[in-house]
Scaffold this motif. Structure first.
Motif, PDB file in Angstrom:
ATOM      1  N   SER A 297      -1.782 -24.496  -6.403  1.00 54.44           N
ATOM      2  CA  SER A 297      -1.347 -23.108  -6.503  1.00 54.44           C
ATOM      3  C   SER A 297       0.063 -23.051  -7.063  1.00 54.44           C
ATOM      4  O   SER A 297       0.936 -23.802  -6.640  1.00 54.44           O
ATOM      5  N   ARG A 298       0.272 -22.145  -7.984  1.00 52.90           N
ATOM      6  CA  ARG A 298       1.613 -21.961  -8.570  1.00 52.90           C
ATOM      7  C   ARG A 298       2.597 -21.380  -7.546  1.00 52.90           C
ATOM      8  O   ARG A 298       3.787 -21.336  -7.777  1.00 52.90           O
ATOM      9  N   ASN A 299       2.047 -20.872  -6.428  1.00 59.00           N
ATOM     10  CA  ASN A 299       2.930 -20.273  -5.414  1.00 59.00           C
ATOM     11  C   ASN A 299       3.317 -21.239  -4.313  1.00 59.00           C
ATOM     12  O   ASN A 299       4.015 -20.867  -3.378  1.00 59.00           O
ATOM     13  N   VAL A 300       2.811 -22.462  -4.417  1.00 63.17           N
ATOM     14  CA  VAL A 300       3.125 -23.463  -3.394  1.00 63.17           C
ATOM     15  C   VAL A 300       3.922 -24.593  -4.052  1.00 63.17           C
ATOM     16  O   VAL A 300       3.467 -25.208  -5.013  1.00 63.17           O
TER      17      VAL A 300
ATOM     18  N   ALA B 279      12.924 -22.094  -1.469  1.00 61.70           N
ATOM     19  CA  ALA B 279      12.038 -21.309  -0.592  1.00 61.70           C
ATOM     20  C   ALA B 279      12.038 -19.836  -0.981  1.00 61.70           C
ATOM     21  O   ALA B 279      11.041 -19.132  -0.771  1.00 61.70           O
TER      22      ALA B 279
ATOM     23  N   TYR C  50       9.181 -19.263  -3.787  1.00 58.76           N
ATOM     24  CA  TYR C  50       7.755 -19.547  -3.605  1.00 58.76           C
ATOM     25  C   TYR C  50       7.242 -18.988  -2.283  1.00 58.76           C
ATOM     26  O   TYR C  50       8.000 -18.821  -1.332  1.00 58.76           O
ATOM     27  N   ASP C  51       5.916 -18.762  -2.252  1.00 61.97           N
ATOM     28  CA  ASP C  51       5.302 -18.272  -1.010  1.00 61.97           C
ATOM     29  C   ASP C  51       5.420 -19.339   0.072  1.00 61.97           C
ATOM     30  O   ASP C  51       5.573 -19.033   1.251  1.00 61.97           O
ATOM     31  N   LYS C  52       5.305 -20.601  -0.361  1.00 58.60           N
ATOM     32  CA  LYS C  52       5.330 -21.691   0.618  1.00 58.60           C
ATOM     33  C   LYS C  52       6.074 -22.876   0.015  1.00 58.60           C
ATOM     34  O   LYS C  52       5.875 -23.213  -1.153  1.00 58.60           O
TER      35      LYS C  52
ATOM     36  N   TYR D 114      13.094 -20.285   8.803  1.00 57.83           N
ATOM     37  CA  TYR D 114      12.358 -19.948   7.577  1.00 57.83           C
ATOM     38  C   TYR D 114      10.848 -20.052   7.797  1.00 57.83           C
ATOM     39  O   TYR D 114      10.317 -21.142   7.977  1.00 57.83           O
TER      40      TYR D 114
ATOM     41  N   ASN E 155       8.423 -19.672   5.711  1.00 56.25           N
ATOM     42  CA  ASN E 155       7.599 -20.236   4.617  1.00 56.25           C
ATOM     43  C   ASN E 155       7.945 -21.690   4.294  1.00 56.25           C
ATOM     44  O   ASN E 155       7.515 -22.225   3.281  1.00 56.25           O
TER      45      ASN E 155
END
Ligand code: ADP
Length: 165
Positions: A4-7, A29, A32-34, A65, A67
């Protein structure tokens, strides 16, 4: 697992974690979502703190945090990425001397897994001198490292050095 591009992940030794590490982790952080902070559990590298101890310090420092997940990992960065759906590896760069090494590492990781993106994040100017190895040396000679590392690390370093002396 599908990347995933968000992790993202930020791998490193963190022996010990410095204010430079924390800065780069916080800035990553926010993007990104994670974010996985992955503490290398590398038997070939001799560290002052065990991987477990380094993870525990980072968990405590970063507990605010939601995420960020701090883990230890004994394998290759690309294997961790594959297993956890990570799409982006972030590495901090301080100066040109870091770049040659980081570039080669990025080429290797991209060759091992072509779906991974590697991003370099420049250090914040106030932290560009911070290096874990130099901090260990300064602490061993009794220098005040409190401007360079989180308070928990000052304490852990003090205790460890007393134990070694
Ligand atoms: P490694 O042994 O994998 O190089 P380190 O613990 O030295 O692990 O560093 C982990 C990551 O943090 C690397 O991407 C490194 O470039 C980055 N880093 C270390 N110190 C700083 C700093 N002062 N500013 C920005 N990034 C840093």
């Amino acid at each position: 697992m599908t990347a995933s591009r968000n992790v993202a992940m930020l791998p490193g030794s963190f022996d010990p974690p410095t204010n430079g590490h924390i800065d780069i982790i916080e800035r990553s952080a926010a993007l990104y979502d994670k974010l996985f902070v992955v503490v290398a559990d590398n038997v070939q590298k001799s560290c002052l703190f065990s991987a477990e101890e380094r993870m525990t310090m980072l968990k405590e420092i970063l507990k605010g945090y939601g995420n960020i997940e701090v883990v230890t990992y004994p394998g290759l960065v690309v294997q961790f990425a594959q297993e956890h759906g990570v799409g982006v590896i972030i590495r901090g760069v301080r100066a040109l001397v870091d770049f040659g090494y980081e570039f080669e590492l990025a080429m290797t990781n991209m060759q091992l897994n072509s779906s991974l993106q590697v991003l370099f994040m420049p250090t914040s100017p106030k932290y560009f001198m911070l290096r874990s190895s130099a901090i260990k040396e300064m602490a061993a000679y009794g220098a005040d490292i409190s401007p360079m590392v989180p308070p928990l690390v000052v304490k852990m370093m003090g205790d460890r050095i007393k134990l070694l002396n």
